[in-house]
Design a protein around this motif. Structure first.
Motif, PDB file in Angstrom:
ATOM      1  N   GLY A 105       0.840  -1.201   0.000  1.00 42.00           N
ATOM      2  CA  GLY A 105       0.000   0.000   0.000  1.00 42.00           C
ATOM      3  C   GLY A 105       0.866   1.238   0.000  1.00 42.00           C
ATOM      4  O   GLY A 105       2.087   1.164   0.224  1.00 42.00           O
ATOM      5  N   THR A 106       0.226   2.386  -0.261  1.00 44.88           N
ATOM      6  CA  THR A 106       0.999   3.636  -0.185  1.00 44.88           C
ATOM      7  C   THR A 106       1.172   4.055   1.261  1.00 44.88           C
ATOM      8  O   THR A 106       2.122   4.759   1.589  1.00 44.88           O
ATOM      9  CB  THR A 106       0.327   4.791  -0.948  1.00 44.88           C
ATOM     10  N   SER A 107       0.260   3.621   2.138  1.00 43.48           N
ATOM     11  CA  SER A 107       0.356   4.026   3.548  1.00 43.48           C
ATOM     12  C   SER A 107       1.714   3.650   4.142  1.00 43.48           C
ATOM     13  O   SER A 107       2.398   4.517   4.694  1.00 43.48           O
ATOM     14  CB  SER A 107      -0.800   3.439   4.358  1.00 43.48           C
TER      15      SER A 107
ATOM     16  N   TYR B 169      -5.175  15.325   3.612  1.00 40.67           N
ATOM     17  CA  TYR B 169      -5.470  13.942   3.991  1.00 40.67           C
ATOM     18  C   TYR B 169      -5.059  13.749   5.462  1.00 40.67           C
ATOM     19  O   TYR B 169      -3.921  14.050   5.838  1.00 40.67           O
ATOM     20  CB  TYR B 169      -4.665  13.021   3.070  1.00 40.67           C
TER      21      TYR B 169
ATOM     22  N   TYR C 293      -1.600  12.130   7.171  1.00 39.30           N
ATOM     23  CA  TYR C 293      -0.232  12.639   6.991  1.00 39.30           C
ATOM     24  C   TYR C 293       0.451  12.979   8.316  1.00 39.30           C
ATOM     25  O   TYR C 293       1.598  12.623   8.549  1.00 39.30           O
ATOM     26  CB  TYR C 293      -0.225  13.898   6.109  1.00 39.30           C
TER      27      TYR C 293
ATOM     28  N   ASN D 243      -0.367  16.951  -2.826  1.00 38.37           N
ATOM     29  CA  ASN D 243      -1.252  15.828  -3.143  1.00 38.37           C
ATOM     30  C   ASN D 243      -2.182  16.257  -4.276  1.00 38.37           C
ATOM     31  O   ASN D 243      -3.106  17.024  -4.074  1.00 38.37           O
ATOM     32  CB  ASN D 243      -2.042  15.467  -1.853  1.00 38.37           C
TER      33      ASN D 243
ATOM     34  N   ASN E 257      -7.128  14.466  -2.238  1.00 36.25           N
ATOM     35  CA  ASN E 257      -8.133  14.049  -1.274  1.00 36.25           C
ATOM     36  C   ASN E 257      -7.953  14.977  -0.086  1.00 36.25           C
ATOM     37  O   ASN E 257      -6.853  15.000   0.485  1.00 36.25           O
ATOM     38  CB  ASN E 257      -7.868  12.593  -0.840  1.00 36.25           C
TER      39      ASN E 257
ATOM     40  N   ASP F 276       2.172  13.068  -3.154  1.00 39.08           N
ATOM     41  CA  ASP F 276       1.246  11.930  -3.071  1.00 39.08           C
ATOM     42  C   ASP F 276       0.419  11.921  -4.360  1.00 39.08           C
ATOM     43  O   ASP F 276      -0.470  12.756  -4.547  1.00 39.08           O
ATOM     44  CB  ASP F 276       0.361  12.090  -1.832  1.00 39.08           C
TER      45      ASP F 276
ATOM     46  N   ILE G 213      -1.402   9.291  -5.534  1.00 43.23           N
ATOM     47  CA  ILE G 213      -2.203   8.070  -5.552  1.00 43.23           C
ATOM     48  C   ILE G 213      -3.461   8.200  -6.431  1.00 43.23           C
ATOM     49  O   ILE G 213      -3.969   7.206  -6.929  1.00 43.23           O
ATOM     50  CB  ILE G 213      -2.558   7.586  -4.129  1.00 43.23           C
ATOM     51  N   TYR G 214      -3.940   9.429  -6.628  1.00 42.92           N
ATOM     52  CA  TYR G 214      -5.125   9.593  -7.502  1.00 42.92           C
ATOM     53  C   TYR G 214      -4.736   9.946  -8.937  1.00 42.92           C
ATOM     54  O   TYR G 214      -5.601  10.285  -9.752  1.00 42.92           O
ATOM     55  CB  TYR G 214      -6.078  10.657  -6.932  1.00 42.92           C
TER      56      TYR G 214
ATOM     57  N   SER H 139      -4.414   1.125  -5.247  1.00 41.79           N
ATOM     58  CA  SER H 139      -5.721   1.091  -4.576  1.00 41.79           C
ATOM     59  C   SER H 139      -6.829   1.795  -5.353  1.00 41.79           C
ATOM     60  O   SER H 139      -7.923   1.264  -5.513  1.00 41.79           O
ATOM     61  CB  SER H 139      -5.626   1.762  -3.200  1.00 41.79           C
ATOM     62  N   LYS H 140      -6.540   2.998  -5.833  1.00 42.68           N
ATOM     63  CA  LYS H 140      -7.617   3.841  -6.365  1.00 42.68           C
ATOM     64  C   LYS H 140      -7.818   3.604  -7.858  1.00 42.68           C
ATOM     65  O   LYS H 140      -8.912   3.269  -8.298  1.00 42.68           O
ATOM     66  CB  LYS H 140      -7.307   5.316  -6.089  1.00 42.68           C
TER      67      LYS H 140
ATOM     68  N   ARG I  98      -3.674  -4.248  -1.116  1.00 43.68           N
ATOM     69  CA  ARG I  98      -2.552  -3.616  -0.429  1.00 43.68           C
ATOM     70  C   ARG I  98      -1.296  -3.650  -1.296  1.00 43.68           C
ATOM     71  O   ARG I  98      -0.446  -4.523  -1.152  1.00 43.68           O
ATOM     72  CB  ARG I  98      -2.290  -4.259   0.960  1.00 43.68           C
TER      73      ARG I  98
ATOM     74  N   TYR J  14     -13.832  12.946  -5.249  1.00 43.16           N
ATOM     75  CA  TYR J  14     -14.399  13.688  -4.121  1.00 43.16           C
ATOM     76  C   TYR J  14     -14.833  15.082  -4.529  1.00 43.16           C
ATOM     77  O   TYR J  14     -14.240  15.694  -5.408  1.00 43.16           O
ATOM     78  CB  TYR J  14     -13.351  13.864  -3.017  1.00 43.16           C
TER      79      TYR J  14
HETATM   80  N1  PMP Z   1      -3.013   9.021   0.189  1.00 43.70           N
HETATM   81  C1  PMP Z   1      -4.261   9.493   0.010  1.00 43.70           C
HETATM   82  C2  PMP Z   1      -4.453  10.915  -0.360  1.00 43.70           C
HETATM   83  C3  PMP Z   1      -5.360   8.634   0.179  1.00 43.70           C
HETATM   84  O1  PMP Z   1      -6.602   9.107  -0.013  1.00 43.70           O
HETATM   85  C4  PMP Z   1      -5.147   7.276   0.551  1.00 43.70           C
HETATM   86  C5  PMP Z   1      -6.301   6.308   0.776  1.00 43.70           C
HETATM   87  N2  PMP Z   1      -7.421   6.833   1.350  1.00 43.70           N
HETATM   88  C6  PMP Z   1      -3.827   6.836   0.743  1.00 43.70           C
HETATM   89  C7  PMP Z   1      -2.789   7.733   0.538  1.00 43.70           C
HETATM   90  C8  PMP Z   1      -3.508   5.424   1.174  1.00 43.70           C
HETATM   91  O2  PMP Z   1      -3.796   4.472   0.216  1.00 43.70           O
HETATM   92  P1  PMP Z   1      -3.340   2.947   0.247  1.00 43.70           P
HETATM   93  O3  PMP Z   1      -2.611   2.689   1.521  1.00 43.70           O
HETATM   94  O4  PMP Z   1      -4.602   2.152   0.114  1.00 43.70           O
HETATM   95  O5  PMP Z   1      -2.466   2.738  -0.939  1.00 43.70           O
END
Ligand code: PMP
Length: 381
Positions: free
Chosen positions: A97-99, A123, A126, A169, A173, A198, A200-201, A227-228, A236, A314
């Protein structure tokens, strides 16, 4: 005793809203989910098939600590194709995952007391990654009329010898706003701190492409994942792109804390990057239809949309004409209108008075959810 550091972690309010929704559902209530930040689509079949195939080939072992070379190469090819930037597999870390890679990026660049600039709103997780690595968040207020973008002069005022990174970001988000090339270029000009981007989107943008910070500087850490864009939240799988000088330390961090990401899921990741283009295009088109519909309805109800969101899934809508306390209002809407929404204050004080609506749910649900919301608002007048 809980450590001082752990007791400072803030909660992710949207998860509290989701818990409330679940409680109502257990009581037999029908709730429309517009609070969730995950795609409602199933993972594309080409990706799932690849995972099954990898399992049947016993791809069930640890991989290289940085991730499968084939996947890291596919990520490099993807950034070349999408953004015209050249990176090499020794600059890529694949994790669950990115988390987790957000945490590892912080661990790699922060010493105790070092600062990371983040916007308010942002977000909500962070700040906790920064805290976990012993760093300090330096919040900069951003404003709805300016699409919640940093003012470069505010960044300048907040820079100190301890500033290690500026976090951005885009697509964002919770705001759904996509940074322009000029805005990215301005941020890239701050050549002291790293830019932690970031993305991710990335790929979920509806009015032209979202650009990567790597198009403007290589003093950057990029966070991205599956994920997205590929509807793979539960798989993950995510990654970090970092400056070459960090290669050995990233490998050491991951060896120790994770060993490696899941083997067969990394094979599925290659299929996502190389075979799922048509599925992504279809999902993007559907998100865009939902986005347009939702924006029109929210405006019609009296919410203010200061800058049109053209990315992620969003809408952060200004509801100050209806309420001041977004936390109370979000729970009231959930309980009375039976629509789950996220309070803007979840994203920092700069989000107060706003609600975040997610359009990662079907058009049918969006229509019904917005009908319920409209009735609720009328009943309060
Ligand atoms: N960064 C942002 C801005 C997110 O919205 C999310 C998921 N809500 C994540 C990171 C984490 O994503 P994941 O761990 O599923 O890759």
């Amino acid at each position: 005793m809980i450590s001082k550091r752990a007791s400072q972690f803030t909660s992710f309010i949207v998860m509290d809203v989701m818990a409330k929704v679940e409680e109502l559902e257990r009581r037999g209530e029908h709730i429309i989910h517009m609070e969730v930040g995950e795609p409602d689509f199933p993972t594309p079949k080409v990706i799932a098939d690849e995972a099954i195939d990898a399992l049947s080939r016993n791809k069930t072992r640890y991989t290289h600590a940085l991730g499968l070379l084939e996947l890291r190469q596919a990520i490099c090819d993807f950034y070349q194709k999408e953004h015209g930037v050249t990176i090499t597999p020794d600059q890529v870390l694949v994790s669950t995952g990115t988390s987790p890679v957000l945490l590892f990026a912080m661990l790699a660049m922060l010493d105790s007391g070092d600062e990371v600039i983040v916007s308010n709103p942002r977000y909500p997780c962070y700040q906790n990654f920064i805290l976990a690595a012993g760093g300090a968040m330096k919040e900069i207020r951003t404003y709805p009329e300016e699409g919640f973008q940093y003012r470069p002069e505010d960044i300048k005022k907040n820079l100190s010898p301890r500033t290690k990174a500026i976090l951005i970001n885009s697509p964002c988000n919770p705001t759904g706003i996509v940074m322009t090339k000029d805005q990215l270029r301005e941020i890239a000009r701050f050549d002291g701190p790293y830019i932690l981007s970031d993305e991710i989107y990335s790929g979920l943008s509806y009015d032209g492409k979202a650009h990567s910070i790597l198009e403007f500087t290589d003093r950057a850490f990029v966070i991205n994942g599956f994920s997205k864009l590929y509807a793979m939240t539960g798989w993950r799988l995510g990654y970090l792109i970092f400056p070459k000088a960090f290669s050995a330390v990233m490998q050491k961090i991951h060896q120790n804390f994770m060993i490696s990401a899941n083997g067969f899921i990394q094979w599925a990741g290659i299929a996502a990057l190389t075979k799922a283009g048509d599925d992504v295009a279809r999902m993007v088109q559907i998100y865009d239809e939902r986005r347009r519909y939702m924006l029109a309805r929210l405006k019609d109800m009296g919410f203010v949309i200061h800058v049109e969101p053209t990315g992620a899934f969003y809408v952060l809508a200004d509801g100050r004409k209806f309420f001041t306390d977004s936390y109370r209002e979000a729970f009231r809407i959930t309980e009375e209108a039976k629509v789950g929404v996220t309070p803007g204050v979840d994203f920092g004080s700069g989000g107060e008075g706003f609600l975040r609506f997610s359009y990662a749910t079907s058009m049918e649900n969006i229509t019904e959810g917005l009908n319920r919301l409209e009735r609720y608002l009328k009943s309060k007048r």
